[in-house]
Design an enzyme around this catalytic site. Structure first.
Site, mmCIF file in Angstrom:
data_model
loop_
_atom_site.group_PDB
_atom_site.id
_atom_site.type_symbol
_atom_site.label_atom_id
_atom_site.label_comp_id
_atom_site.label_asym_id
_atom_site.label_seq_id
_atom_site.Cartn_x
_atom_site.Cartn_y
_atom_site.Cartn_z
ATOM 1 N N ASP A 289 52.987 72.468 52.942
ATOM 2 C CA ASP A 289 52.239 72.497 54.194
ATOM 3 C C ASP A 289 53.193 73.070 55.239
ATOM 4 O O ASP A 289 54.394 73.187 55.019
ATOM 5 C CB ASP A 289 51.749 71.097 54.580
HETATM 6 C C1 BGC Z 1 48.000 71.718 58.293
HETATM 7 C C2 BGC Z 1 47.448 72.483 57.114
HETATM 8 C C3 BGC Z 1 47.204 73.903 57.519
HETATM 9 C C4 BGC Z 1 48.492 74.505 58.035
HETATM 10 C C5 BGC Z 1 48.361 75.954 58.467
HETATM 11 C C6 BGC Z 1 49.190 72.406 58.933
HETATM 12 O O1 BGC Z 1 49.507 71.838 60.143
HETATM 13 O O2 BGC Z 1 48.340 70.411 57.896
HETATM 14 O O3 BGC Z 1 46.269 71.879 56.669
HETATM 15 O O4 BGC Z 1 46.695 74.630 56.449
HETATM 16 O O5 BGC Z 1 48.927 73.759 59.158
HETATM 17 O O6 BGC Z 1 47.643 76.072 59.632
#
Ligand code: BGC
Length: 894
Positions: A289
């Site tokens: 993530d």
């Molecule tokens: C989130 C993810 C997301 C990623 C990219 C993170 O803060 O937890 O779900 O895909 O950001 O935006």
């Protein structure tokens, strides 16, 4: 031939060639050469660059080939390169023909910037309904169509991988991101996710199923150590991912922010390599993530292939670790290979000429259809809905009637061109929405918003609620005189980075909302007119204290940009509701088994975490925290049904404008042997066409392990059945459906004994039962021992199994002899009561009750037509609000 000799000569000549004429030794090109050869030709620095994204998160962008600095280094939708507003890009290595790929959110549709500097064109994407709504459709074919439309928007906007679906379990109703996820049940979760992945990937683009795993709270999400048993992991928190991997093989998996039993998910070889690849056979690549984990070297070693969004320091750490012999370069090579294998599948690599013009109109139609299919009719007393044909004018109350929430906040949000509000939807369906009342709300909302500071440019967006407008009783009375029907919309929003709270205005109604619902319902009902509450939320909320007031309640969830149209489709009867809850609505938040542990606690005395450079709010590292999943496998209905806890609306519940009969439950064999087919006939017994979701629950014998009272093992939605029409639905049970995870054997084991099949319209409305035998214990599948907790966890244990439940009785009307058990007034002025009937049976009962009590406002509160589920021993229970004292309370038959 002397093999060693040939190799030496070859190697010598390659070296000589390279020394004499470097241009002639053209390096292998991705797409033409074997991937292994491309990786072999990469320098250590190039490999490290490939496994670390191009940046554009909260750090300064790396000076890598092709990288361009995002202005201001924003967080969400950070990258400006290739597709502005996408979440990130991977590194190109031009020398080897390796192009960048583009990754973008998210679960409710593609999230990219809708406009670009110095560009007159727009780049809107379709906001589809949120995950909770999609799961409530119980319709995998429809979810696949939503996926197909989303996938097509990726393709046409030049994006390679969708960072979705999100499939964490609804462990607790207050998780801020529940709206992005599907259900409290892993089977529904896994089936929905598989359908979504297959739909999206049918367009030649990829998905990233997330957040792997046990990411069930937002508070301290990047520092939360989740203590959870192997059994709860395997049966509840990993199971949806397993199903999605085995049924859909997504291109990628995104590891979660949290730690599991002491190790960050992206740094856990147990999670990423042993379970995901070893036990389940995952073939794609794994990414972190955004900013997840702490140690890039451990991530590479764990088999977490791609680190996103990427920082130069991570790349340097990997290079250094290999140089110093702390990281085997073979592991880095394997990660690089896995990334490249899918990179070549992406439309960017293939040179697809994207149009930037997806068919938004066609996709809006899919969004509308899905939204209407997943809305859940919770209550419909006196057939208040669909609105009578003579209904012409509507008084629409509640902010969210005019500013309807299409979805939640954060990375799961979509930049759509428009959202149809409930009021607009009704108007377009031909209803006259009272214009003066509409103007009152429009003025109010405009003024409140005008006085608010602008949202910060960086950091996670946060929704700040607007208090419900206080509509004086006089105005409500006038509306009751002028309009044919009242609709009160109760709206809730939540999002990434923050959990919800069990407070008024969030999980519970505010006093203002309660007054509004009360006033509107009593004024309209006094005139013989109906009052309907529409709940516009991404997650569940408290309903038990006020649900007796309106005639009907429609849970509209957050229906995407077409929400208003879909709500109108249901209210008008154009669409017969067929959504059912994939997550329980509890009576009281404290009934949730994880209420006491959620969302975890800071570890006392833990040091302040170091912050990476340039972190915006919402992404600062929180203090190390921990949470213990002491509820074990008893999540959602597995808990409520096993521990006999009353719910407001149970798992699987949802009403229709018609009714369905279940008959002819048949098993293909009386004894289980490899598989068993269960079939049942579902007949539309009412007067309008409709669809029914039939659910197959299994009660397994409990020998070595305790077992939930029942578990969902299959579901099917009928086609649109005409009145009188019957459809036979089939369900297949395999050995896996019978098994539980036995940590002592690290295996899925089905105990010998009798299994009860319960075919129902909900988890508490079982219509047909049958049973079969399993003659001897089956060890269905051995799994690697992995993610073992470091200390033992005292998990909930169910009460000893009760006698077989009494057969379902016909709903029985209460009689005046039934006794009212002493009502109790709770501190919040809610009175709860139970009506005890001597001959106790487990019945679903809807009665024309009137419960009344003297309210705190001095008025007599009345509740009618409760539809209640009753635990054995009680025929009815309910609550009224707000009541002054228990003595004023009476409950009688009209
Ligand atoms: C989130 C993810 C997301 C990623 C990219 C993170 O803060 O937890 O779900 O895909 O950001 O935006």
């Amino acid at each position: 031939m002397n093999f060693r000799f040939v190799v030496t000569v070859l190697a010598a000549s390659v070296t000589a060639l390279a020394a004499e004429a470097p241009a002639a030794a053209a390096p292998p090109q991705l797409g033409r050469a074997k991937i292994k050869d491309v990786v072999a030709a990469m320098t250590l620095e190039e490999k490290a660059a490939l496994v670390v994204g191009e940046g554009g998160g909260f750090g300064p962008p790396p000076a890598a080939p092709g990288a361009v600095a995002p202005p201001g280094g924003g967080v969400l939708g950070a990258t400006q390169r290739l597709v502005p507003g996408a979440a990130g890009t991977t590194h190109a290595v031009a020398r080897l023909g390796i192009t960048s790929s583009v990754l973008a959110d998210g679960p409710a549709g593609l999230r990219i910037s809708p406009t670009r500097p110095n560009d007159p064109n727009t780049y809107y994407a379709t906001a589809f309904p949120v995950g909770t709504l999609l799961a409530s459709t119980w319709d995998t074919e429809l979810v696949a169509r939503v996926g197909k439309a989303i996938g097509n928007e990726l393709l046409e906007y030049g994006v390679d991988v969708l960072l979705a679906p999100g499939l964490n379990i609804h462990r607790n109703p207050l998780c801020g991101r529940n709206f992005e996820y599907y259900s409290e049940d892993p089977l529904v979760t896994g089936k929905m996710a598989a359908a979504m992945v297959n739909g999206v990937e049918s367009q030649g683009v990829g998905t990233s199923i997330k957040h792997f795993a046990a990411n069930n709270a937002e508070t301290a999400r990047t520092a939360l150590d989740t203590h959870v048993s192997e059994r709860a992991l395997r049966e509840i928190y990993l199971e949806g991912f397993r199903i999605a991997v085995e049924e859909a093989q997504p291109w990628t998996v995104m590891t979660s922010y949290n730690l599991i039993n002491g190790t960050y998910a992206p740094e856990s070889r147990d999670l990423v390599t042993t379970i995901l690849r070893g036990d389940w056979g995952f073939k794609g690549y794994v990414m972190t993530d955004w900013g997840g984990g702490r140690n890039p070297v451990a991530q590479v070693a764990a088999g977490n292939d791609l680190i996103m969004p990427g920082r130069p320091a991570q790349r340097d750490a990997i290079v250094k670790a290999v140089q110093e012999g702390r990281l085997d370069v073979k592991l880095l090579d394997a990660n690089a290979e896995r990334i490249l294998k899918l990179l070549v599948e992406g439309p960017r690599f293939k040179g697809y000429k994207f149009s930037n013009k997806p068919d938004l109109e066609a996709h809006a139609a899919v969004a509308r259809e899905a939204a209407a299919e997943g809305m859940v009719l919770l209550k419909n007393a006196g057939a208040a809905l669909p609105l009578a044909t003579e209904t012409k004018s509507v008084a629409a109350f509640g902010n969210a009637s005019y500013e309807t929430f299409s979805g939640g906040t954060g990375s799961g949000d979509v930049n759509e061109a428009y959202t149809v509000s409930l009021a607009q939807g009704l108007e377009r369906a031909g209803y006259a929405v009272n214009a003066d009342l509409k103007a009152v709300y429009a003025g109010y909302l405009k003024l409140v918003k005008a006085g608010r500071p602008a949202a910060p440019a960086r950091g996670l967006p946060r929704y700040v609620p607007i208090a419900e407008l206080e509509i004086p009783a006089d105005l409500v009375s006038s509306m009751a005189a002028l309009a044919d029907v009242a609709i009160v919309t109760v709206g809730r929003n939540a999002g990434e980075g923050r959990d919800r709270t069990n407070t008024e205005g969030d999980f519970r109604l505010t006093e203002g909302e309660r007054r509004l619902v009360q006033r509107v319902c009593s004024a309209f009902q006094a005139k013989g007119k109906k009052a309907v509450v529409v709940v516009n939320t991404g997650g569940s909320m408290e309903t038990a204290s006020w649900r007796d007031l309106p005639d009907a309640i429609l849970l509209a969830w957050q229906g995407g940009q077409e929400a208003g149209h879909a709500i109108a489709d249901i209210l008008s009867g154009k669409v017969n509701p067929s959504g059912k809850l994939a997550t329980t609505f509890v009576v009281d938040y404290m009934d949730v088994p994880s209420a006491k542990s959620f969302p975890g606690t800071e570890i006392p005395g833990a040091p302040e975490p170091e912050q990476p450079p340039n972190v915006p709010p919402g992404f600062r590292r929180p203090k190390p925290s921990t949470i213990t999943y002491e509820d074990g496998i008893y999540v959602g209905y597995r808990y409520y049904d096993t521990f006999g806890v009353k719910t407001a609306y149970e798992f699987g519940y949802g009403l229709s404008y018609t009714s369905f009969d279940y008959a002819n439950l048949k098993l293909s064999a009386p004894r289980f042997d490899r598989k068993l087919v269960v079939s049942v006939d579902v007949k539309n017994a009412g007067r309008v066409a409709g669809r029914e979701v039939a659910q197959l629950y299994l009660s397994a014998p409990s020998k070595s392990l305790d077992k939930p009272a029942k578990e969902l093992k299959g579901f099917a939605k009928t086609k649109r059945l005409a009145p009188g029409e019957t459809q036979t639905l089939d369900f297949v049970l395999d050995a896996r459906s019978l098994a539980s995870f036995d940590p002592a054997l690290s295996a899925w084991v089905a105990d010998a004994g009798r299994y009860e099949v319960k075919l129902g319209a909900s988890s508490r409305d079982i219509r047909q039962t049958a049973s079969f035998a399993l003659d001897r214990q089956l060890v269905v599948k051995k799994e690697a021992r992995a993610l073992v907790p470091k200390q033992s966890i005292a998990e909930l244990k169910p009460p000893a199994r009760q006698q077989a439940a009494p057969a379902r009785a016909e709903p029985r009307q209460p009689t005046p002899n039934d006794t009212l058990q002493s009502p109790e007034v709770l501190p919040d002025k809610r009175v709860t009561f139970r009506i005890y009937a001597p001959k106790a049976t487990e019945v679903s009962l809807s009665g024309d009750w009137v419960a009344r009590g003297l309210g705190t406002d001095g008025h007599l509160n009345e509740m009618r037509r409760m539809h209640v589920y009753t635990p054995p021993g009680y025929d009815a229970s309910g609550s009224a609000y707000p009541v002054e004292d228990a003595a004023s309370f009476e409950c009688r038959l009209p």
